[in-house]
Enzyme design. Structure first.
Site, short mmCIF file in Angstrom:
data_model
loop_
_atom_site.label_atom_id
_atom_site.label_comp_id
_atom_site.label_asym_id
_atom_site.label_seq_id
_atom_site.Cartn_x
_atom_site.Cartn_y
_atom_site.Cartn_z
N ALA A 50 34.96 40.63 31.54
CA ALA A 50 36.02 39.47 31.32
C ALA A 50 36.04 38.89 32.67
O ALA A 50 35.87 39.67 33.61
CB ALA A 50 37.43 39.90 30.89
N VAL A 52 38.47 37.91 34.61
CA VAL A 52 39.69 38.40 35.23
C VAL A 52 39.55 39.93 35.67
O VAL A 52 40.12 40.36 36.51
CB VAL A 52 40.99 38.48 34.36
CG1 VAL A 52 40.98 39.47 33.30
CG2 VAL A 52 42.07 38.34 35.44
N TYR A 53 38.29 40.69 35.15
CA TYR A 53 38.23 41.78 35.60
C TYR A 53 37.75 42.09 37.16
O TYR A 53 36.89 41.43 37.40
CB TYR A 53 37.35 42.77 34.82
CG TYR A 53 37.51 43.11 33.28
CD1 TYR A 53 38.94 42.87 33.17
CD2 TYR A 53 36.48 43.14 32.50
CE1 TYR A 53 39.20 43.20 31.71
CE2 TYR A 53 37.00 43.75 31.15
CZ TYR A 53 38.40 43.49 30.72
OH TYR A 53 38.67 43.57 29.54
N SER A 54 38.73 42.34 38.15
CA SER A 54 38.42 42.43 39.54
C SER A 54 38.12 41.07 40.07
O SER A 54 37.53 40.91 40.94
CB SER A 54 37.07 43.24 39.88
OG SER A 54 37.41 44.73 39.40
N GLN A 55 38.70 40.17 39.38
CA GLN A 55 38.89 38.89 39.83
C GLN A 55 37.51 37.95 39.74
O GLN A 55 37.18 37.43 40.96
CB GLN A 55 39.42 38.25 40.98
CG GLN A 55 41.06 38.56 40.70
CD GLN A 55 41.50 37.52 39.83
OE1 GLN A 55 41.53 36.31 40.15
NE2 GLN A 55 42.24 37.84 38.54
#
Length: 339
Positions: A50, A52-55
């Site tokens: 995704a 948003v995972y670790s931006q």
């Protein structure tokens, strides 16, 4: 590694999917690439991440892995998601056409690919009409940027509305739902599983080990410490230690998983994964391993199928607590009919 259709589509995916939420945070890039290599070596071909995972770092790590291994992209079914904040502006999140246009293009750049196989709404957006989102997805499919559409963390009415609108408007259908689903969290069985069955939507369970609870590494009334997710943060999200520790049901489930695992000669994680993999409408189970040791153990569940008696034991121990109405016996009776 067994394979199943990705929901109602003709694309096949491995029944175990490598989740990349740990990449760039709990697993550094070297470890993440080792996890990807091991997964593919063992026959896995479905990867989920995704933005948003670790931006964005998770997608970037996967992109560099693709770039360093020519040809591997064509052997992998790649899934990612968009919806949560990737900036501080009022339009830096959500499921609007404005935001998703930027989010999808950014994911394509980070991953270094021309198209994403499964692009998913990471959660419902109450401010955006779902038809706007569905039309964006349909346009992106027609433009060749994505191949299939999925959703995550929707409740029953939201999934049904999205599926119905897509059908009525002639838009790209919803192929998959990604919900939390495991022996401790079975609430999707109240409505979501039936919606998926009726609409032909495949289920991609996340947190199949309930944040480590079903591996047997936590002990009653002993707050976890050390290098585990709850050891590092005992109050972490929905898997927080105190609430689950306080429920007798939690320990009944853990003890039953241990009983089945010992009789089988398998690990507790493998038993828990096998149980969820064979639930109705499940397409592929998302693994959240952050070390090679964890992944190797998880991959031991490939091809493992529990007997009817083993499944019945686990079903009974994990039966969800439910009030009489609308999901308990009297409520179900009101909606029942026989002939």
């Amino acid at each position: 590694m067994e394979h199943r259709p990705l929901g109602p589509t003709g694309t096949l995916v491995s029944t175990l999917c490598l989740g990349a939420m740990t990449f760039g945070k709990e697993s550094d890039e070297k470890t993440s690439h080792a996890l990807l290599d091991r997964f593919v070596e063992r026959g896995g071909d479905f990867i989920d991440t995704a933005d948003v995972y670790s931006q964005g770092r998770s997608e970037e790590i996967i992109g560099r892995w693709f770039a360093a291994r020519p040809g591997v992209r064509d052997r992998v079914v790649l899934a990612t998601k968009g919806r949560f904040p990737m900036g501080d502006g009022p339009n830096d999140l959500g499921l609007s056409r404005t935001y998703l246009t930027r989010a999808l293009d950014a994911s394509l750049r980070r991953l270094g690919v021309e198209a994403i196989d499964l692009y998913q709404a990471h959660a419902w957006d109450p401010l955006t009409p779902i038809e706007e989102t569905l039309r964006f997805y349909d346009d992106a499919v027609r433009a060749g940027k994505i191949r299939y559409v999925g959703v995550s963390n929707f409740v029953g009415w939201q999934l049904q509305k999205a599926a119905t609108l897509a059908e009525v408007r002639g838009l790209t259908p919803i192929a998959t739902l990604q919900p939390q689903y495991n022996l401790i969290s079975r609430d999707i069985e109240f409505e979501l599983v039936d919606v998926c069955r009726n609409e032909g939507v495949g289920i991609l369970p996340w947190s199949p080990l309930a944040g480590g609870w079903l591996t047997g590494k936590y002990r009653r009334d002993e707050v976890p410490t050390g290098a585990t997710r709850l050891g590092e943060d005992p109050e972490r999200g929905m898997e927080a230690y105190a609430p689950r520790n306080a429920q007798e049901r939690t320990w009944r489930i853990v003890d039953t998983v241990r009983q089945v695992a010992e009789a089988r000669g398998a690990s507790m994680a493998q038993v828990a994964l096998a149980w969820v993999a064979d639930r109705p409408m499940v397409t592929s189970v998302i693994l959240g391993a952050r070390t090679l040791e964890q992944l190797d153990d998880n991959l031991g569940a490939a091809g493992l199928h529990l007997s009817e008696s083993e499944t019945a034991l686990l079903d009974e121990a994990s039966a969800p607590t439910v009030a009489d109405y609308p999901y308990g016996g009297p409520g179900v009776d009101q909606r029942s009919r026989s002939f």
